[in-house]
Structures are given as structure tokens and as C-alpha cells.
Scaffold this motif. Structure first.
Motif, PDB file in Angstrom:
ATOM      1  N   ILE A 292       0.835  -1.092   0.051  1.00 26.03           N
ATOM      2  CA  ILE A 292       0.037   0.015   0.039  1.00 26.03           C
ATOM      3  C   ILE A 292       0.999   1.284  -0.045  1.00 26.03           C
ATOM      4  CG2 ILE A 292      -1.946  -1.072   1.183  1.00 26.03           C
ATOM      5  CD1 ILE A 292      -1.178   0.122   3.824  1.00 26.03           C
ATOM      6  N   GLU A 293       0.449   2.338  -0.415  1.00 25.85           N
ATOM      7  CA  GLU A 293       0.889   3.509  -0.240  1.00 25.85           C
ATOM      8  C   GLU A 293       0.938   4.047   1.315  1.00 25.85           C
ATOM      9  OE1 GLU A 293      -1.025   7.311  -1.359  1.00 25.85           O
ATOM     10  OE2 GLU A 293      -2.840   6.332  -1.256  1.00 25.85           O
ATOM     11  N   ILE A 294       2.311   4.543   1.442  1.00 27.80           N
ATOM     12  CA  ILE A 294       2.153   5.848   2.726  1.00 27.80           C
ATOM     13  C   ILE A 294       1.124   6.731   2.649  1.00 27.80           C
ATOM     14  CG2 ILE A 294       3.595   7.223   4.022  1.00 27.80           C
ATOM     15  CD1 ILE A 294       4.636   4.324   4.234  1.00 27.80           C
ATOM     16  N   PRO A 295       0.615   6.953   3.724  1.00 27.71           N
ATOM     17  CA  PRO A 295      -0.782   7.921   3.598  1.00 27.71           C
ATOM     18  C   PRO A 295      -0.244   9.125   2.813  1.00 27.71           C
ATOM     19  CG  PRO A 295      -0.373   6.785   5.713  1.00 27.71           C
ATOM     20  CD  PRO A 295       1.010   6.404   5.049  1.00 27.71           C
ATOM     21  N   GLY A 296      -0.970   9.507   1.841  1.00 32.39           N
ATOM     22  CA  GLY A 296      -1.199  10.581   1.089  1.00 32.39           C
ATOM     23  C   GLY A 296      -0.033  10.572  -0.144  1.00 32.39           C
ATOM     24  N   ALA A 297       0.809   9.674  -0.185  1.00 30.77           N
ATOM     25  CA  ALA A 297       1.942   9.664  -1.295  1.00 30.77           C
ATOM     26  C   ALA A 297       1.581   9.679  -2.585  1.00 30.77           C
ATOM     27  CB  ALA A 297       3.029   8.389  -0.859  1.00 30.77           C
ATOM     28  N   ALA A 298       0.719   8.684  -2.685  1.00 35.26           N
ATOM     29  CA  ALA A 298       0.160   9.106  -4.430  1.00 35.26           C
ATOM     30  C   ALA A 298      -0.276  10.530  -4.722  1.00 35.26           C
ATOM     31  CB  ALA A 298      -0.783   8.136  -4.690  1.00 35.26           C
ATOM     32  N   ALA A 299      -1.170  11.068  -4.055  1.00 37.39           N
ATOM     33  CA  ALA A 299      -1.755  12.464  -4.309  1.00 37.39           C
ATOM     34  C   ALA A 299      -0.548  13.501  -4.097  1.00 37.39           C
ATOM     35  CB  ALA A 299      -2.719  12.681  -3.246  1.00 37.39           C
ATOM     36  N   PHE A 300       0.437  13.235  -3.368  1.00 33.56           N
ATOM     37  CA  PHE A 300       1.393  14.291  -3.184  1.00 33.56           C
ATOM     38  C   PHE A 300       2.295  14.266  -4.184  1.00 33.56           C
ATOM     39  CE2 PHE A 300       5.728  15.295  -0.972  1.00 33.56           C
ATOM     40  CZ  PHE A 300       5.542  16.797  -1.142  1.00 33.56           C
ATOM     41  N   VAL A 301       2.720  13.076  -4.854  1.00 33.47           N
ATOM     42  CA  VAL A 301       3.621  13.018  -6.034  1.00 33.47           C
ATOM     43  C   VAL A 301       2.975  13.604  -6.787  1.00 33.47           C
ATOM     44  CG1 VAL A 301       4.529  11.609  -7.544  1.00 33.47           C
ATOM     45  CG2 VAL A 301       4.831  10.803  -5.026  1.00 33.47           C
ATOM     46  N   ARG A 302       1.612  13.295  -7.233  1.00 34.54           N
ATOM     47  CA  ARG A 302       0.692  13.902  -8.282  1.00 34.54           C
ATOM     48  C   ARG A 302       0.780  15.499  -8.198  1.00 34.54           C
ATOM     49  NH1 ARG A 302      -2.859   9.569  -7.463  1.00 34.54           N
ATOM     50  NH2 ARG A 302      -4.123  10.800  -6.198  1.00 34.54           N
ATOM     51  N   ARG A 303       0.564  15.933  -7.036  1.00 32.92           N
ATOM     52  CA  ARG A 303       0.656  17.593  -6.915  1.00 32.92           C
ATOM     53  C   ARG A 303       1.921  17.986  -7.359  1.00 32.92           C
ATOM     54  NH1 ARG A 303      -1.688  16.160  -1.708  1.00 32.92           N
ATOM     55  NH2 ARG A 303      -0.088  16.776  -0.712  1.00 32.92           N
ATOM     56  N   LEU A 304       3.065  17.286  -7.079  1.00 37.94           N
ATOM     57  CA  LEU A 304       4.311  17.934  -7.490  1.00 37.94           C
ATOM     58  C   LEU A 304       4.395  17.883  -8.914  1.00 37.94           C
ATOM     59  CD1 LEU A 304       6.566  16.001  -4.672  1.00 37.94           C
ATOM     60  CD2 LEU A 304       6.080  18.238  -5.008  1.00 37.94           C
ATOM     61  N   VAL A 305       4.079  16.828  -9.532  1.00 37.57           N
ATOM     62  CA  VAL A 305       4.244  16.798 -10.877  1.00 37.57           C
ATOM     63  C   VAL A 305       3.204  17.692 -11.547  1.00 37.57           C
ATOM     64  CG1 VAL A 305       3.718  15.502 -12.997  1.00 37.57           C
ATOM     65  CG2 VAL A 305       4.811  14.255 -10.917  1.00 37.57           C
ATOM     66  N   GLU A 306       2.142  18.116 -11.368  1.00 37.26           N
ATOM     67  CA  GLU A 306       1.202  19.150 -11.701  1.00 37.26           C
ATOM     68  C   GLU A 306       1.752  20.364 -11.546  1.00 37.26           C
ATOM     69  OE1 GLU A 306      -2.420  18.149  -9.510  1.00 37.26           O
ATOM     70  OE2 GLU A 306      -2.955  16.321 -10.821  1.00 37.26           O
TER      71      GLU A 306
END
Length: 217
Positions: free
Chosen positions: A86-100
Motif C-alpha cells: 500500500i502507499e504511505i498515507p497521502g503519497a500518491a496524491a502528493f507525487v501527483r501534486r508535485l508533477v502538476e
């Protein structure tokens, strides 16, 4: 709480973006049973390090060819096993925010490439375009090679980046590279003294500022 200005982000994987605890503990537990080594002793050393470095540490008298064979077997077993990752809490969304936000991002892991890509995908975390794995460096963590290379792939110096890490070996590598280093999770160790810390990535704000970005959370 963090408030950091940087030009790029460098992420470790296991324990930082991805939680693969059960798989890792199972693999090293079986290795320990086969070689009469307490799993807790192995895990205390192995976290954040390349598999071959751990095998060499605990079986130093073994023929190098056999050390490599054992390491390859361990890795092959883990590559195929993604159950429970599983992801560390919030990891997927945080990476997406950085890329965006057009923030340069690199993954810097001690895992081999196939293992790293499988775990990131299983956890639902996007794989950055820049990836540094065990095949890409001469010296694994705690040596800073990986973080220096990761920054270079982004066209940056490590000193211009923020690195997120959870393990003693990885934290030492990040600190020695010159990156601003953030501890992910609960680890308390000599190397964590004075470092910023997060317990997940939910709520970390990203704002771009003329070639740099700011993280607040």
C-alpha cells in the motif's frame, strides 16, 4: 511541520512512498531461518540498503558467487510478490501534486528496477520519469551516490533538492549528499537529530515560485 524551499524532490521508496513491510519481513525472516540469524537483527541492518550488501554483511565468508545467487533469489521472490503493498498515507496524491506543479521529481531506491516499478504500481503511486535504482550506482546507501545521481538526472545539484527518507542508511545518504532531508515516519536515530519530519504526505501544500517550489505542512 515543514516549510522548505527547493528546486527538486528526491524520494526513497520502501517506507517512504510505499509500505511493503510484510513482504520484506517475510523474505528476510526466511533468510534468517535458513542461516540461523535472528530476523530482527537482519531487519535492523537491511532497511534502506541493497539486498546484496545485507547478504555480504551477514555471510561475509561465503563465496561471492553464492552471495550474489542468494541475493538474486531474494529479489526475484520479492519482485513477484506484491500482495498487501500500500502507499504511505497521502503519497500518491502528493507525487501527483508535485508533477502538476512542474516540480522535478526523482525516485532514489536501493531496490532493483523491476522490484521498484512493481511496488510503486502496486501501491498506486506514479513512477517519476527520473529513477535511480541499485543497478545505477556503484555504492549503495548509506553512500550518497544515489541521491547525487538522482539530482543530476533532474539537472540539479543535491543541495538544491529536498529528500524524503525513512531508514538510517538512506537518511545518512541523503544528508551526506547535501540535500535538505526530511524524515518520514517514527524513526529516532542519531542521524534524525535536527531533521524535519512528516508522518505522511496528507496536507502538505506545494506552491511554485520562479524555478523553485515551497512545501508547507
Amino acid at each position: 511541520m515543514i516549510d522548505i524551499v527547493a528546486s527538486g524532490v528526491l524520494f526513497d521508496m520502501d517506507g517512504t512512498l510505499v509500505d511493503s513491510t510484510a513482504i520484506v519481513e517475510g523474505a528476510w525472516g526466511r533468510f534468517g531461518a535458513q542461516h540461523d540469524i535472528a530476523p530482527s537483527t537482519i531487519l535492523a541492518f537491511s532497511h534502506g540498503r541493497q539486498t546484496i550488501d545485507t547478504v555480504r554483511h551477514f555471510l561475509p565468508d561465503l563465496d561471492p558467487t553464492e552471495q550474489r545467487r542468494l541475493a538474486d533469489e531474494l529479489v526475484a521472490d520479492e519482485v513477484e510478490n506484491t500482495h498487501g503493498i500500500i502507499e504511505i498515507p497521502g503519497a500518491a496524491a502528493f507525487v501527483r501534486r508535485l508533477v502538476e506543479a512542474d516540480v522535478p521529481v526523482a525516485l532514489v531506491t536501493s531496490a532493483p528496477r523491476d522490484l521498484a516499478l512493481n511496488r510503486m504500481r502496486a501501491a498506486g503511486v506514479d513512477v517519476p520519469e527520473a529513477v535511480v535504482t541499485s543497478e545505477d550506482v556503484e555504492h549503495g546507501k548509506p553512500h550518497p551516490d544515489g541521491y547525487v545521481r538522482g539530482a543530476a538526472l533532474l539537472g540539479l545539484r543535491a543541495e538544491e533538492c529536498v529528500a524524503f527518507e525513512d531508514a538510517p542508511a538512506g537518511l545518512q545518504a541523503a544528508v551526506d549528499s547535501g540535500a535538505t532531508t526530511v524524515v518520514v515516519g517514527e524513526l529516532e536515530d542519531d542521524v534524525t537529530i535536527g531533521l524535519a519530519r512528516v508522518h505522511g504526505f496528507d496536507g502538505i501544500e506545494v506552491s511554485a515560485e520562479d524555478g523553485t517550489f515551497r512545501l508547507r505542512g
